[in-house]
Write a protein that holds these residues in place. Sequence first.
Motif, PDB file in Angstrom:
ATOM      1  N   SER A  91       0.896  -1.213   0.370  1.00 53.06           N
ATOM      2  CA  SER A  91      -0.604   0.003  -0.146  1.00 53.06           C
ATOM      3  C   SER A  91       0.990   1.309  -0.201  1.00 53.06           C
ATOM      4  O   SER A  91       2.281   1.093   0.269  1.00 53.06           O
ATOM      5  CB  SER A  91      -0.460   0.226   1.293  1.00 53.06           C
ATOM      6  OG  SER A  91      -1.657  -1.115   0.966  1.00 53.06           O
ATOM      7  N   ARG A  97       0.138   5.845   0.227  1.00 57.15           N
ATOM      8  CA  ARG A  97      -0.683   7.175   0.184  1.00 57.15           C
ATOM      9  C   ARG A  97       0.122   7.781  -0.190  1.00 57.15           C
ATOM     10  O   ARG A  97       1.044   8.551   0.182  1.00 57.15           O
ATOM     11  CB  ARG A  97      -1.400   6.990   1.604  1.00 57.15           C
ATOM     12  CG  ARG A  97      -2.519   7.660   1.707  1.00 57.15           C
ATOM     13  CD  ARG A  97      -2.876   8.355   3.347  1.00 57.15           C
ATOM     14  NE  ARG A  97      -2.121   9.400   3.826  1.00 57.15           N
ATOM     15  CZ  ARG A  97      -2.026  10.174   5.356  1.00 57.15           C
ATOM     16  NH1 ARG A  97      -3.680  10.191   5.718  1.00 57.15           N
ATOM     17  NH2 ARG A  97      -1.863  11.234   5.604  1.00 57.15           N
ATOM     18  N   TYR A 148     -14.467   6.550  -9.168  1.00 52.60           N
ATOM     19  CA  TYR A 148     -12.901   5.933  -9.696  1.00 52.60           C
ATOM     20  C   TYR A 148     -12.784   5.212 -10.771  1.00 52.60           C
ATOM     21  O   TYR A 148     -13.845   5.278 -11.251  1.00 52.60           O
ATOM     22  CB  TYR A 148     -12.897   5.036  -8.403  1.00 52.60           C
ATOM     23  CG  TYR A 148     -12.482   4.889  -7.292  1.00 52.60           C
ATOM     24  CD1 TYR A 148     -13.626   5.418  -6.406  1.00 52.60           C
ATOM     25  CD2 TYR A 148     -11.699   6.199  -6.297  1.00 52.60           C
ATOM     26  CE1 TYR A 148     -13.457   5.697  -4.728  1.00 52.60           C
ATOM     27  CE2 TYR A 148     -11.622   6.091  -5.549  1.00 52.60           C
ATOM     28  CZ  TYR A 148     -12.541   5.972  -4.580  1.00 52.60           C
ATOM     29  OH  TYR A 148     -12.515   6.482  -3.589  1.00 52.60           O
ATOM     30  N   VAL A 155      -9.182   1.001 -10.785  1.00 53.17           N
ATOM     31  CA  VAL A 155      -8.626   1.149  -9.163  1.00 53.17           C
ATOM     32  C   VAL A 155      -9.582   1.153  -8.979  1.00 53.17           C
ATOM     33  O   VAL A 155      -9.798   0.817  -7.291  1.00 53.17           O
ATOM     34  CB  VAL A 155      -8.057   2.731  -9.048  1.00 53.17           C
ATOM     35  CG1 VAL A 155      -6.689   2.464 -10.108  1.00 53.17           C
ATOM     36  CG2 VAL A 155      -8.915   3.386  -9.427  1.00 53.17           C
ATOM     37  N   PHE A 179      -8.568   1.780  -4.593  1.00 48.19           N
ATOM     38  CA  PHE A 179      -8.130   2.737  -4.353  1.00 48.19           C
ATOM     39  C   PHE A 179      -9.669   3.145  -3.114  1.00 48.19           C
ATOM     40  O   PHE A 179     -10.424   3.469  -3.747  1.00 48.19           O
ATOM     41  CB  PHE A 179      -7.318   3.631  -5.299  1.00 48.19           C
ATOM     42  CG  PHE A 179      -6.119   3.390  -6.118  1.00 48.19           C
ATOM     43  CD1 PHE A 179      -5.809   2.235  -5.727  1.00 48.19           C
ATOM     44  CD2 PHE A 179      -5.826   4.511  -6.780  1.00 48.19           C
ATOM     45  CE1 PHE A 179      -4.022   1.750  -6.553  1.00 48.19           C
ATOM     46  CE2 PHE A 179      -4.434   3.673  -7.781  1.00 48.19           C
ATOM     47  CZ  PHE A 179      -4.047   2.729  -7.449  1.00 48.19           C
ATOM     48  N   LEU A 220      -4.747   9.880  -1.360  1.00 43.81           N
ATOM     49  CA  LEU A 220      -4.863   9.088  -2.175  1.00 43.81           C
ATOM     50  C   LEU A 220      -4.575   7.691  -1.831  1.00 43.81           C
ATOM     51  O   LEU A 220      -3.000   7.450  -1.321  1.00 43.81           O
ATOM     52  CB  LEU A 220      -4.578   9.070  -4.216  1.00 43.81           C
ATOM     53  CG  LEU A 220      -5.058   7.845  -4.730  1.00 43.81           C
ATOM     54  CD1 LEU A 220      -6.249   7.639  -5.236  1.00 43.81           C
ATOM     55  CD2 LEU A 220      -4.475   7.851  -6.112  1.00 43.81           C
ATOM     56  N   MET A 246      -3.746   3.773  -1.993  1.00 40.68           N
ATOM     57  CA  MET A 246      -3.789   2.615  -2.770  1.00 40.68           C
ATOM     58  C   MET A 246      -3.123   1.551  -2.425  1.00 40.68           C
ATOM     59  O   MET A 246      -2.476   1.356  -1.181  1.00 40.68           O
ATOM     60  CB  MET A 246      -2.569   3.630  -3.884  1.00 40.68           C
ATOM     61  CG  MET A 246      -2.516   4.590  -4.656  1.00 40.68           C
ATOM     62  SD  MET A 246      -1.693   5.042  -6.022  1.00 40.68           S
ATOM     63  CE  MET A 246       0.043   5.382  -4.903  1.00 40.68           C
ATOM     64  N   ASP A 274      -0.107  -0.228 -11.868  1.00 41.84           N
ATOM     65  CA  ASP A 274      -0.568   0.978 -11.492  1.00 41.84           C
ATOM     66  C   ASP A 274       1.175   2.305 -11.368  1.00 41.84           C
ATOM     67  O   ASP A 274       1.390   3.004 -11.249  1.00 41.84           O
ATOM     68  CB  ASP A 274      -0.669   0.575  -9.706  1.00 41.84           C
ATOM     69  CG  ASP A 274      -1.757   0.182  -9.602  1.00 41.84           C
ATOM     70  OD1 ASP A 274      -1.839  -0.998  -9.091  1.00 41.84           O
ATOM     71  OD2 ASP A 274      -2.507   0.264 -10.646  1.00 41.84           O
TER      72      ASP A 274
END
Length: 124
Positions: free
Chosen positions: A17, A19, A60, A64, A68, A81, A83, A90
């Motif tokens: 992940s 951000r 979205y 995603v 997301f 965001l 993710m 990506d």
Amino acid sequence: QVQLVESGGGLVQAGDSLRLSCTASGGTFSRYSMGWFRQTPGKEREFVAAIIGSGAIVKYSDSVKGRFAISRDNVKSTVHLLMNSLKPEDTAIYYCAVNSRGGTSVVLGAYETWGQGTQVTVSS
């Protein structure tokens, strides 16, 4: 004149992940819809996510959705965001942008101010 600065990009592994953050200066942030787009070399910039000024409505892209999450902090004039479950596809430069007319447009031309972008690289 609104200025945007993105941060939070980096190199991660598939499944991780990340951000991203985008902080605005100038203007009245809470009035603006905000969007995230991404671009890879040789391809057009594509829509990722958008959020209206109040944060009550988000949109979205299909690629995603479910992974997301876009959010905003109007006190800090920042849009995030998050993710999750990142995939190698990506990998891109991610840009935030302002849409002063509101809504959650997926159209590039609806956004009039852009940040400088932040690189996200997802390794397999």
